[in-house]
Design a protein around this motif. Structure first.
Motif, PDB file in Angstrom:
ATOM      1  N   ASP A 257      -0.515  16.046   1.276  1.00 40.79           N
ATOM      2  CA  ASP A 257       0.631  14.966   1.623  1.00 40.79           C
ATOM      3  C   ASP A 257       0.307  13.566   1.187  1.00 40.79           C
ATOM      4  OD1 ASP A 257       3.442  14.021   0.623  1.00 40.79           O
ATOM      5  OD2 ASP A 257       4.474  14.699   1.767  1.00 40.79           O
ATOM      6  N   MET A 262       4.240  10.610   5.440  1.00 35.72           N
ATOM      7  CA  MET A 262       2.621  10.724   6.096  1.00 35.72           C
ATOM      8  C   MET A 262       1.690   9.843   6.446  1.00 35.72           C
ATOM      9  SD  MET A 262       3.071  14.480   6.023  1.00 35.72           S
ATOM     10  CE  MET A 262       0.935  15.096   5.760  1.00 35.72           C
ATOM     11  N   HIS A 291       2.248  13.832  -3.937  1.00 34.32           N
ATOM     12  CA  HIS A 291       3.374  13.043  -2.605  1.00 34.32           C
ATOM     13  C   HIS A 291       4.906  13.725  -2.845  1.00 34.32           C
ATOM     14  CE1 HIS A 291       5.582   9.935  -0.458  1.00 34.32           C
ATOM     15  NE2 HIS A 291       6.582   9.792  -1.746  1.00 34.32           N
ATOM     16  N   ASN A 292       4.943  14.198  -1.439  1.00 36.39           N
ATOM     17  CA  ASN A 292       6.607  15.217  -1.504  1.00 36.39           C
ATOM     18  C   ASN A 292       6.723  16.743  -2.072  1.00 36.39           C
ATOM     19  OD1 ASN A 292       7.725  13.404  -0.276  1.00 36.39           O
ATOM     20  ND2 ASN A 292       8.888  12.480  -1.683  1.00 36.39           N
ATOM     21  N   SER A 328       1.374  18.999   4.507  1.00 33.92           N
ATOM     22  CA  SER A 328       2.726  18.123   4.556  1.00 33.92           C
ATOM     23  C   SER A 328       3.851  17.819   5.790  1.00 33.92           C
ATOM     24  CB  SER A 328       2.865  18.797   2.790  1.00 33.92           C
ATOM     25  OG  SER A 328       4.516  17.769   3.256  1.00 33.92           O
ATOM     26  N   ASN A 363       2.173  22.105   8.508  1.00 35.25           N
ATOM     27  CA  ASN A 363       2.844  20.729   9.125  1.00 35.25           C
ATOM     28  C   ASN A 363       2.545  20.413  10.349  1.00 35.25           C
ATOM     29  OD1 ASN A 363       5.282  19.143   9.176  1.00 35.25           O
ATOM     30  ND2 ASN A 363       6.602  20.670   8.784  1.00 35.25           N
TER      31      ASN A 363
END
Length: 407
Positions: A257, A262, A291-292, A328, A363
């Motif tokens: 991500d 980020m 992205h996302n 992400s 994460n």
């Protein structure tokens, strides 16, 4: 004592520049061992001590031997470091032991130890007596005693010297601190790009546990069990039974991500990609960006170029060899909750689970910040771990097919 005069400081810095995971704790272990008398007999003993504390593998041993030889071969200008301080007049101490002859390596160690003892001695509020000072002076060979001098004036008789009230260790330590302050501005600091607490070296070591060995290729490896069974069946030995060598054929798909929340974790994501593709010794690896949440496309470059449809990416993967890792924050960096993001992520994970058996989410945000955010809900759909050493190890276990509790 200067910072550069600390024992094996140059060797310690060279090993860190070579990528070794060495911190202040490992260096303090060495100092503590030296102060307790370990590794000071000769150069071989010192080398054995450093290898015991710092070396972790055969490759590390080769690097250590090279740097140790380079550091220890440098000439020493002043073999013994002594600090002369004014002390109170006391009678001469007879010395019956002959002077100790020190070899060059022992002179180097003795220089380090004498200086180190003066630095680490803690100050005390009580002046030391002559009985406490005598054993320390007797350990230093070739002490030249001078006769006590008489005060030259009445003022000197009435006012005692400052050294009579200040312990020798305190005076030495104060001067050492002043010297450190003078040299700290000119000291060359080592700058590292490691993203603590998960360093590049730890990442490489963890990636190497991601293995899916498959026998393929030419027959080069001896099958001992099959060979024995053949001898029993035939009654004699004619030729061995050979099998192909095991090769790691795992295929890792890494989804990173980028942008938005980020941005702060781009160096960490780049480190994951670099260690997996170059140092992980994997069968194959692919890196894509999004992205996302991946919706319809993923991208081969961070700038959203070289677009690849999600169906096309999944179609080229082997269900038995491939595994997927998503890096992400899942909205935890900003602490927000998005129902749309959760639904899109759930749909994407459903597509991946139709083609792949092993999926995991890493994460970079600590677990305590996942609650009340989208990450807390995504954690219920897929194994999600923090991006530290334990978290990456558990992620690799999931990709290998081993059950791990993550919630």
């Amino acid at each position: 004592m200067k910072v550069n005069d600390l024992p094996l400081r140059e060797l310690f810095d060279k090993l860190r520049q070579a990528g070794w995971v060495l911190g202040i704790d490992e260096y303090e272990l060495l100092l503590e061992a030296l102060m307790k008398g370990f590794g000071i007999e000769d150069e071989a003993a010192l080398k054995r001590l450093c290898k015991t504390l710092w070396v972790k593998s055969v490759e590390d041993e080769k690097i250590f031997n090279s740097y140790f030889k380079e550091v220890m071969s440098k000439p020493l200008d002043n073999p013994l470091v002594t600090v002369e301080k004014p002390t109170a007049a006391k009678p001469a101490i007879p010395i019956t032991q002959p002077p100790v002859q020190l070899t060059p390596s022992k002179s180097l160690l003795r220089s380090w130890l004498d200086s180190l003892k003066k630095i680490i001695t803690k100050p005390t509020n009580e002046p030391l007596t002559n009985q406490q000072l005598e054993p320390e002076n007797q350990q230093i060979p070739e002490i030249q005693e001078q006769p006590p001098t008489q005060p030259s004036s009445e003022a000197e008789k009435s006012e005692p010297a400052e050294s009579e009230f200040m312990p020798q260790e305190v005076a030495v330590e104060i001067d050492d601190e002043v010297q450190l302050l003078k040299t700290i501005t000119s000291e060359q600091f080592l700058l590292y790009s490691d993203y603590l607490p998960l360093t590049k070296r730890k990442m490489k070591q963890t990636w190497r546990y991601l293995r899916r060995p498959i026998r393929e290729g030419p027959l080069v490896e001896l099958d001992v069990t099959a060979t024995i069974e053949k001898i029993i069946r035939d009654g004699f030995f004619l030729e061995p039974v050979l099998v192909p060598q095991r090769r790691n054929r795992v295929e890792l798909v890494l989804l990173l991500d980028v942008d938005g929340s980020m941005v702060a974790f781009h160096p960490l994501g780049d480190r994951l990609k670099e260690t997996a593709t170059r140092g992980g010794k994997l069968g194959a690896s692919r890196v894509y960006y999004f992205h996302n949440c991946p919706v319809d496309y993923v991208y081969g470059k961070p700038g959203y170029s070289e677009a690849v449809r999600v169906e096309e990416m999944l179609r080229g993967l082997s269900p038995n060899r491939a595994c997927l890792l998503i890096f992400s924050d899942a909205g935890a960096a900003r602490g927000g909750y998005s129902e749309d993001r959760l639904q899109l992520t759930e749909r994407f994970l459903g597509q991946c689970q139709q083609h792949l058996r092993y999926l995991v989410w890493v994460n970079p945000v600590p677990r305590e910040r996942w609650a009340m955010s989208t990450a807390g809900e995504i954690d219920k759909l897929i194994p999600m771990f923090e991006c530290d050493r334990l978290g990456l190890q558990n992620a690799v276990k999931v990709l290998r097919g081993n059950p791990v509790s993550w919630s």
